[in-house]
Design a protein around this motif. Structure first.
Motif, short mmCIF file in Angstrom:
data_model
loop_
_atom_site.label_atom_id
_atom_site.label_comp_id
_atom_site.label_asym_id
_atom_site.label_seq_id
_atom_site.Cartn_x
_atom_site.Cartn_y
_atom_site.Cartn_z
N UNK A 782 -7.11 3.17 3.78
CA UNK A 782 -6.03 2.22 4.03
C UNK A 782 -5.99 1.18 2.93
N UNK A 783 -4.93 0.40 2.94
CA UNK A 783 -4.73 -0.62 1.93
C UNK A 783 -3.35 -0.49 1.33
N UNK A 784 -3.22 -0.88 0.09
CA UNK A 784 -1.94 -0.83 -0.59
C UNK A 784 -1.78 0.50 -1.32
N UNK A 785 -0.77 1.23 -0.92
CA UNK A 785 -0.42 2.49 -1.58
C UNK A 785 0.70 2.21 -2.58
N UNK A 798 13.39 3.79 -6.74
CA UNK A 798 12.48 2.86 -7.39
C UNK A 798 11.10 2.96 -6.78
N UNK A 799 10.07 2.51 -7.53
CA UNK A 799 8.71 2.52 -7.04
C UNK A 799 8.58 1.65 -5.79
N UNK A 800 7.63 2.02 -4.94
CA UNK A 800 7.40 1.28 -3.69
C UNK A 800 5.92 0.92 -3.59
N UNK A 801 5.65 -0.19 -2.94
CA UNK A 801 4.29 -0.56 -2.56
C UNK A 801 4.25 -0.55 -1.04
N UNK A 828 -6.68 2.76 -4.19
CA UNK A 828 -8.10 2.57 -4.47
C UNK A 828 -8.79 2.18 -3.18
N UNK A 829 -9.93 2.80 -2.92
CA UNK A 829 -10.65 2.53 -1.67
C UNK A 829 -12.15 2.49 -1.95
N UNK A 878 -18.91 3.15 -4.09
CA UNK A 878 -18.10 2.04 -4.57
C UNK A 878 -16.64 2.39 -4.65
N UNK A 879 -15.98 1.94 -5.72
CA UNK A 879 -14.55 2.12 -5.88
C UNK A 879 -14.19 3.56 -6.21
N UNK A 880 -13.20 4.09 -5.51
CA UNK A 880 -12.67 5.44 -5.77
C UNK A 880 -11.16 5.38 -5.79
N UNK A 881 -10.56 6.27 -6.57
CA UNK A 881 -9.10 6.33 -6.65
C UNK A 881 -8.62 7.68 -6.13
N UNK A 882 -7.65 7.64 -5.24
CA UNK A 882 -7.02 8.85 -4.71
C UNK A 882 -5.58 8.90 -5.17
N UNK A 883 -5.17 10.04 -5.72
CA UNK A 883 -3.76 10.25 -6.09
C UNK A 883 -3.26 11.51 -5.40
#
Length: 951
Positions: A782-785, A798-801, A828-829, A878-883
């Protein structure tokens, strides 16, 4: 043997199923990962072009050119297609100047260029031997056109003479010169006279009854007037008379001239489903009937056209239909096969819909082909099946097995399928819907899938390009196209296995075709996919086949002709050179059986075969020499003296073999130690292939629940390799062998498939298969996608947050609501610690296909339910990035175009229709969910990676 150019399949790193063959903690070195992947790759058969899915390639108006052929073939090859089947049809309006006449020198030049390009791409080319369907065209003159029997009746009393000329009254028939073939007179007392010789050259009947009232039947060879359906330029004309070898040869003549003794690189010439309507006759039918059935059909003309529901009429029509079947086999299939083989090509044919014995007709060609039409119900959680997109008859695996049975019994390795015809409404079909449907096809014995289909479309034609009205339309314009290769890889892996070795079905099930033919209704009987509720589902043959398959037995169907050609070797039934041997022949309950067939059944038993009869036959079909044939059958039945074998089974020892009589067929099989695969008790479905030193088991979980259990295989194996066709991974299973059984642990979530390779070879040196144990608490991602739309239309939003995952249609953005294409989600989670054996990523709901990266390392495509993958090797503390890249359907963009009344469909003939064959209009649709909807979680697991245990 079909020539296969070998090409190694590039295996994806991971896929939808929860498979990964190594520990992810601690992290392995790059060299270890590479070695593990190479081991997995080596476990699979080399993927050749026949292993890959092929596609029907609609050439609209044959308006093709070299530049577009070059580009599209390259796109198809890159997406993982192994070949194309060219099908010329009607064209798009306003592009008539581009049309090329079928078989013209220019058209043959385009064929040659296509074959050349295909060879460069290691692809194959098949060709529909005609345009549209069925076979027909300008070379089919009226004398060779599909024929129908026209019977006109006249009443004459004693002393009366018929004043009118004997000619067909239907005006439209006159131009086709219908020929008078017989004139029969029937009295009220039941007398029958053939008075054909009483007709003068100008059509006058020179005959007067002396007493009573007579009805005169005049039979004409008329024409159906059916034209080729969806014909391409240069292909317009009458439909062929398939029952006449003269007509077939005349039809093939333009191909002989155009191809000039060469096949021009065409692997197989193709014939679509029969679909010749009302063609119940041929000019030589009376003569053929006399020769084949042994009596004069003209004497029964009144019964042939009768609507009476009598046994006599039913028997006559059974003989009539059997004759038609034999004429179709001899005059069309043999003639066409010979032509193709002379040109060093194969024949590929759909026999369903034909007025004949489907098994014999399928077996007559090199590659039998079945067809899926509509969609099936699968209880896979989350699988969409919109009620408005459902046809009236679901695809039936037993119907599909007619084609594969013919291939197996005749010793032919390939069975193809025209796949996904009207799977759903246009632009709404997902890979999740396609997967279980194609798996059902595989489970039915098909191993050579053809998509229905893609349409050639020039680059200068605006989106969505040219489209065919009944097609899946997985073209490069489809928003799912960028993920198509992953789906194709799955099919290629499965087919590489299902084309290996031989089919491994232990039972033969006799199909009582005479019960189907002995129906007093109508005349010709087209045995169609759409009519299975009438000719297939009510029969004991169907019910017995279904019960045995559900119980875990493997079987193929066999015809009267196939039984006559069968032999017995060491107690095993052999049907053809190269065909697998069978342990038992099963004869289900039937009303009619030919005395010659039953005599052959007994002979097979005497030669050493085991035969199981559900019931003894009681009657023969047809009218020919009826009483003598009945007496012969009765003598055969009385020659069998059964004794009690226990458990409700009676036994007759016949020479080297035996015949078992039992209402409970499974009980009889158990008595003979014919073991079922009890793995089906778990709900799993399977199909086996026999290979040197072992077997392949293809397993599918179409149940609503995950299956984690140990299953028994009916063989003793030294090693069992688990192969995941979704990802290409492979590893050594946890298995034990005892008492000629091998117990293997498998884990499959609903919607997943696995392949087991069980062999007598020692440990192949693969790493151990990793089983998932004891899931921990899911970690919510969860968080900001960040959502970035990458490609598509009509406009890129347009891009979305996003703080919450929702469908693109719920973003409050009209551009996003109308958008079809792809978008990338990134987030990022935190992973506090990495101490579990494995981590499973679950994307939740995906509309409709995803591609995943973790920490910039590609995990793979997740294109089907369940949208899950093992990602432990990519994660770090720690920090990981999911795409996640998600591609949606074309539906919302088409809806937007129709609401704006933009013209995108403009074709000759049928134009473009919906699934109910009505005018297509997407403007009334509701927007379809699109994008990553989630929730997205990562679940830690304890793992076990155990090698093979031996006892």
């Amino acid at each position: 043997m079909i020539h296969k150019n070998k090409l190694l399949l590039t295996l994806a790193l991971c896929g939808a199923v929860l498979t990964n063959c190594r520990q992810s903690q601690p992290a392995a070195s790059a060299d270890t990962v590479t070695a593990s992947n190479q081991q997995a790759e080596n476990a699979w058969p080399e993927v050749q072009r026949e292993n890959k899915p092929w596609t029907r390639w609609w050439w609209m108006g044959s308006a093709v050119d070299e530049q577009n052929i070059d580009k599209q073939m390259s796109q198809y090859a890159e997406a993982g297609l192994g070949g194309v089947e060219i099908a010329p049809i009607y064209g798009a309006m306003d592009h008539e100047s581009r049309y090329i006449d079928f078989l013209s020198p220019k058209w043959m030049g385009m064929l040659d260029y296509t074959v050349q390009k295909a060879n460069n791409l290691n692809m194959g080319v098949d060709l529909t031997q005609g345009t549209g369907w069925p076979f027909g065209g300008p070379q089919v003159k009226p004398e060779f056109a599909a024929a129908k029997l026209i019977v006109q009746t006249y009443t004459l009393k004693a002393g009366q003479t018929l004043k009118e000329t004997l000619k067909v009254q239907e005006a439209k028939q006159q131009e086709l010169n219908p020929q008078l073939q017989a004139v029969m007179a029937y009295s009220g007392k039941g007398e029958t006279l053939n008075i054909t010789d009483k007709v003068t050259a100008d059509g006058k009947l020179n005959w007067t009854p002396k007493s009573g009232t007579w009805t005169v039947y005049a039979a004409f060879n008329g024409k159906t007037r059916q034209m080729v359906k969806r014909a391409a330029p240069g292909g317009v004309g009458y439909t062929l008379d398939h029952l006449s070898d003269k007509a077939v040869n005349a039809y093939l003549q333009p191909f002989t001239e155009a191809f000039g003794g060469s096949n021009h690189g065409v692997r197989a010439f193709y014939n679509d489903s029969y679909e010749v309507y009302g063609a119940n006759w041929s000019p030589t039918f009376f003569e053929e009937f006399q020769k084949r059935r042994g009596y004069d059909l003209r004497l029964y003309l009144k019964d042939l056209v009768s609507k009476e529901q009598t046994e006599r009429v039913a028997r006559l029509k059974a003989d009539y239909r059997e004759t038609m079947s034999e004429m179709l086999y001899d005059n069309f299939y043999k003639t066409w096969n010979n032509w193709a083989h002379q040109h060093k090509s194969f024949t590929k044919n759909q026999s369903h819909g034909s007025p004949g014995n489907l098994l014999d007709l399928y077996a007559a060609v090199d590659i039998p082909e079945c067809e899926t039409f509509g969609s099936s119900y699968f209880p896979i959680p989350g699988l969409r099946r919109d009620s408005a997109d459902v046809r009236n008859v679901d695809p039936d695996p037993i119907m599909l097995k007619f084609a594969s049975s013919a291939a197996h019994v005749a010793g032919k390795n390939l069975t193809s399928s025209e796949t996904f015809t009207w799977l759903g409404e246009h632009f709404k079909t997902s890979y999740s819907q396609m997967k279980p449907e194609v798996e059902q096809v595989f489970l039915s014995g098909v191993n050579h899938v053809f998509y229905h289909g893609v349409t050639y479309s020039p680059e200068d034609v605006a989106w969505p390009g040219w489209l065919f009205y009944a097609s899946l339309n997985l073209t490069p314009a489809n928003s799912l196209w960028s993920h198509f290769g992953a789906f194709n890889n799955y099919i290629a892996r499965v087919q590489s296995v299902l084309q290996s070795g031989k089919a491994d079905n232990e039972l033969l099930m006799y199909w009582p075709i005479h019960d189907v033919w002995s129906n007093p209704k109508g005349m010709e009987m087209l045995i169609k996919v759409h009519d299975i509720d009438e000719w297939l589902h009510p029969t004991q043959f169907y019910k017995q086949s279904q019960q045995l398959m559900d119980a875990g037995y493997s079987l193929d169907f066999v015809s009267d002709k196939m039984l006559q050609e069968a032999k017995v070797n060491n107690g095993q039934i052999v049907t053809a050179s190269g065909a697998p041997t069978r342990k038992v022949l099963i004869v289900p309950q039937s009303k009619y059986m030919s005395e010659t067939t039953f005599e052959r059944v007994i002979a097979l038993a005497k030669e050493g075969a085991t035969v199981v009869l559900e019931e003894l036959p009681t009657d023969v079909p047809g009218l020919q020499d009826l009483e003598n044939r009945r007496k012969k059958l009765e003598q055969l039945v009385q020659s069998l003296t059964f004794t009690d074998a226990g458990q409700g089974v009676r036994q007759f020892k016949a020479g080297k073999g035996e015949i078992l009589l039992s209402k409970n067929v499974q009980q009889a099989l158990e008595l003979k130690d014919i073991e079922r695969e009890t793995l089906t008790d778990t709900g799993l479905k399977f199909i086996r292939r026999e290979i040197e030193g072992g077997k392949y088991y293809y397993l599918v979980n179409h149940t609503p629940k995950a299956i984690d259990t140990t299953i028994p295989l009916n063989m003793k194996a030294q090693s069992v390799v688990i192969m995941d066709p979704q990802s290409g991974k492979a590893g050594l299973s946890k298995s034990t062998s005892t008492n000629n059984k091998t117990n293997v642990r498998v884990q499959l979530k609903s919607g997943e498939a696995l392949i087991l390779k069980a062999t007598n070879a020692p440990d192949p040196g693969l790493v151990a298969w990793q089983y998932l144990e004891q899931p921990g608490a899911p970690i919510a991602v969860t968080g900001d996608w960040n959502l970035h739309f990458t490609k598509g239309g009509p406009e890129v939003p347009a891009d979305k947050k996003l703080t919450k995952l929702v469908s693109w249609t719920e973003l409050g953005d009209k551009k996003a609501e109308a958008f079809s294409g792809s978008g990338e989600y990134t987030i990022t989670f935190d992973l506090p610690a990495k101490n579990a054996g494995e981590y499973v990523l679950d994307l939740g709901k995906v509309s409709e296909s995803a591609r995943v990266w973790v920490n910039d390392q590609e995990v793979g495509h997740l294109w089907s339910i369940p949208f899950q993958a093992r990602v432990g090797q990519y994660l770090k503390p720690g920090k990981n990035t999911l795409k996640v890249e998600v591609a949606n359907l074309m539906a919302n963009r088409i809806r937007d175009m129709d609401q704006k009344k933009l013209e995108w469909r403009k074709y000759h003939e049928i134009n473009f229709v919906n699934i109910d064959y009505k005018a297509f209009d997407a403007s009334v649709w509701k927007p379809m969910a699109s994008g990553l909807i989630g929730p997205v979680t990562i679940t830690p697991y304890v793992t076990t990676a155990q090698g093979q245990a031996k006892k």
